[in-house]
Design an enzyme around this catalytic site. Structure first.
Site, short mmCIF file in Angstrom:
data_model
loop_
_atom_site.label_atom_id
_atom_site.label_comp_id
_atom_site.label_asym_id
_atom_site.label_seq_id
_atom_site.Cartn_x
_atom_site.Cartn_y
_atom_site.Cartn_z
N THR A 12 14.32 -4.25 52.13
CA THR A 12 13.43 -3.10 52.39
C THR A 12 12.36 -3.43 53.44
O THR A 12 12.20 -2.71 54.42
CB THR A 12 12.73 -2.69 51.08
OG1 THR A 12 13.73 -2.58 50.09
CG2 THR A 12 12.00 -1.40 51.21
N LYS A 102 3.48 -13.28 48.42
CA LYS A 102 2.25 -13.65 47.70
C LYS A 102 2.48 -14.79 46.73
O LYS A 102 1.62 -15.63 46.51
CB LYS A 102 1.68 -12.43 46.95
CG LYS A 102 2.39 -12.12 45.64
CD LYS A 102 2.56 -10.66 45.41
CE LYS A 102 3.79 -10.25 46.15
NZ LYS A 102 4.43 -9.06 45.89
N GLY A 131 0.14 -4.46 50.12
CA GLY A 131 1.05 -3.81 51.07
C GLY A 131 0.38 -3.28 52.33
O GLY A 131 -0.09 -4.04 53.17
N GLY A 184 12.91 3.93 39.08
CA GLY A 184 12.80 2.92 40.16
C GLY A 184 11.36 2.54 40.48
O GLY A 184 11.11 1.85 41.47
N ASP A 198 1.69 -10.74 39.08
CA ASP A 198 1.65 -10.31 40.48
C ASP A 198 0.20 -10.08 40.93
O ASP A 198 -0.22 -10.52 42.01
CB ASP A 198 2.49 -9.02 40.59
CG ASP A 198 2.37 -8.35 41.94
OD1 ASP A 198 3.08 -8.76 42.86
OD2 ASP A 198 1.57 -7.39 42.07
N LYS A 202 -2.29 -12.10 43.78
CA LYS A 202 -3.01 -11.39 44.83
C LYS A 202 -4.52 -11.67 44.78
O LYS A 202 -5.15 -11.89 45.81
CB LYS A 202 -2.74 -9.88 44.72
CG LYS A 202 -1.29 -9.53 45.07
CD LYS A 202 -0.95 -8.10 44.66
CE LYS A 202 0.46 -7.73 45.06
NZ LYS A 202 0.93 -6.48 44.44
N GLY A 307 6.31 -0.82 49.18
CA GLY A 307 7.23 0.12 49.82
C GLY A 307 7.52 -0.29 51.24
O GLY A 307 6.78 -1.07 51.86
N1 HSE Z 1 5.37 -5.12 42.43
C1 HSE Z 1 4.18 -4.87 43.16
C2 HSE Z 1 3.49 -3.63 42.63
C3 HSE Z 1 4.40 -4.65 44.63
O1 HSE Z 1 3.98 -2.99 41.71
O2 HSE Z 1 2.42 -3.32 43.15
C4 HSE Z 1 4.64 -5.92 45.36
O3 HSE Z 1 3.56 -6.78 45.25
#
Ligand code: HSE
Length: 437
Positions: A12, A102, A131, A184, A198, A202, A307
């Site tokens: 992507t 990351k 993002g 999704g 995650d 970050k 995205g």
């Molecule tokens: N999986 C992450 C989110 C996006 O849901 O924000 C990629 O870091």
């Protein structure tokens, strides 16, 4: 002569990156000086989101990171390996690197940036956090003249989407997660998102940039949203709060004038946020980062954190920044630009959670008998925990439901009080404990 980019990965983000670079019209003119010359893929036969000349594709990723004609390697394959090794090999071969990874940066920044600084190359990471929101460059450049006090972020779109739907629909976590997976919005294995991992990667990266030192990921407290219930969201709402998964990094004031140690808090956990807080209205998959700094005050950055388009925008902005620098300094700069290189040498000290001073929300289920609220209040009082409000909301399965919000307390004291409360006669359960901003 064009600047050559080797792309590792055509999923992507890779496809979104190629899309921008192959269609430079009405964007910055520098983009037309950038060419994608190699693309590393896992299989040559797979259908792809974008058509590229077959002769650009290779399954030999090593060939890309060692190719002498390539200036910039863009790593968008994700995962720890082989991404980390490929980044290091690209650096060793004198390539500048742009990565959206990351997980690699949060774990291996010392190894990667030390290697990059020794090799005189840039490693750029705008796409690794939030993002499409430009937050890495602002922290490195425009905001870096400030003393940064605090960063508070909603940096995970999946959990923000789930919490927003739980709030709107009065639904429980499990059912919204299942629906988000079906649509999704959540991965088949949602662990990294819903358990806060995650977001921890970050905020470790943001804290490092904001506070000028390295962050050990293991020191970042991380609590996800699996235990948040529809009942807590409803009570929070009645009390004037929304529940968000916040990633926070802040510099604590020195304990005394002689104390020169930099103490940080870096943590991820669900938080009751006053509805009037600027982050409270950030909903669905959106991300936002609130920076509080002296003298600029509050700066909030808002946008899509994931995205194809948003992440590719961040990747290409890094490629363009490198190209702009190489155009003015020459392709092999003697010195890296001081605002774009990462030159941290020490690790920051992260304070233990017991030392945190915050408000708490707790929900208790008790037998409906005289004196229970009094005994809970006494336990809190014995540990120096002052209560802002105590409400008995109603009953659940014949048990009285009591919700408490504290004033600011030391987390260690609050936990000690809870341990005493757990052993009280008449106490059935403490279904939830959450921090309040
Ligand atoms: N999986 C992450 C989110 C996006 O849901 O924000 C990629 O870091």
């Amino acid at each position: 002569m064009a600047f050559n980019v080797g792309l590792l990965g055509l999923g992507t983000v890779g496809a979104g990156t190629a899309e921008i670079l192959l269609n430079p019209e009405l964007r910055h003119p520098l983009l037309s000086e950038i060419a994608i010359t190699r693309v590393g893929v896992r299989s040559l036969d797979k259908p792809r989101p974008i058509e590229l000349p077959q002769n650009l594709l290779t399954t030999n990723l090593d060939d890309i990171v060692t190719d002498p004609t390539i200036d910039i390697v863009v790593e968008v394959i994700g995962g720890l390996e082989p991404a980390r090794s490929l980044i290091l090999k690209a650096i060793a071969n004198g390539k500048h690197v742009v990565t959206a990874n990351k997980a690699v940066i949060a774990r291996y920044s010392e190894e990667i940036f030390d290697a990059a600084n020794a090799a005189g190359v840039y490693v750029m990471i705008e796409a690794a956090v939030a993002g499409g929101i430009p937050v890495i460059q602002p922290l490195k450049q425009s905001l870096s003249v400030n003393r940064i006090q605090r960063i508070t972020g909603i940096v995970n779109g999946t959990t923000n989407y789930i919490l927003t739907r739980m709030q709107r629909e009065g639904a429980d976590f499990g059912e919204v997660l299942a629906d988000a997976q079906r649509l999704g919005y959540a991965e088949a294995d949602p662990t990294a998102d819903v358990d806060g991992l995650d977001a921890a990667d970050k905020i470790a990266i943001l804290a490092s940039l904001a506070f000028g030192g390295r962050i050990k990921l293991d020191d970042v407290y991380c609590e996800g949203i699996r235990h948040i219930s529809a009942a807590d969201i409803a009570y929070a709402e009645k009390l004037g709060f929304v529940i968000k998964l916040l990633a926070t990094a802040l510099r604590e004031p020195p304990a005394s004038p002689e104390d020169t140690t930099d103490h940080l808090q870096v943590r991820v956990h669900p938080t009751l946020l006053p509805k009037t807080h600027p982050l409270a209205s950030v909903n669905d998959v959106y991300n936002a980062i609130l920076v509080e700094a002296d003298p600029v005050g509050q700066v909030m950055l808002f946008g899509r954190g994931a995205g194809m388009g948003p992440t590719a925008s961040a990747v290409v902005s890094d490629i363009q920044n490198i190209v702009a620098l190489l155009k003015s300094s020459g392709r092999n700069p003697d010195e890296l630009h001081p605002l774009l290189a990462c030159i941290h040498e020490h690790y920051c000290t992260i304070s233990p959670m017991d030392e945190l001073v915050t408000r708490f929300y707790a929900r208790f289920l008790t037998q409906d008998m005289p004196g229970v609220i009094g005994k809970i209040g006494t336990c809190f009082g014995q540990h120096d925990v002052s209560l802002e409000s105590v409400v008995q909301i109603g009953f659940q399965n014949n048990l009285a439901e009591i919700v408490v919000v504290t004033h600011d307390v030391r987390e260690g004291n609050f936990r000690a009080a809870l341990a005493d409360i757990r052993s009280l006669q008449g106490l059935a359960e403490i279904p939830s404990v959450l921090r309040v901003l």
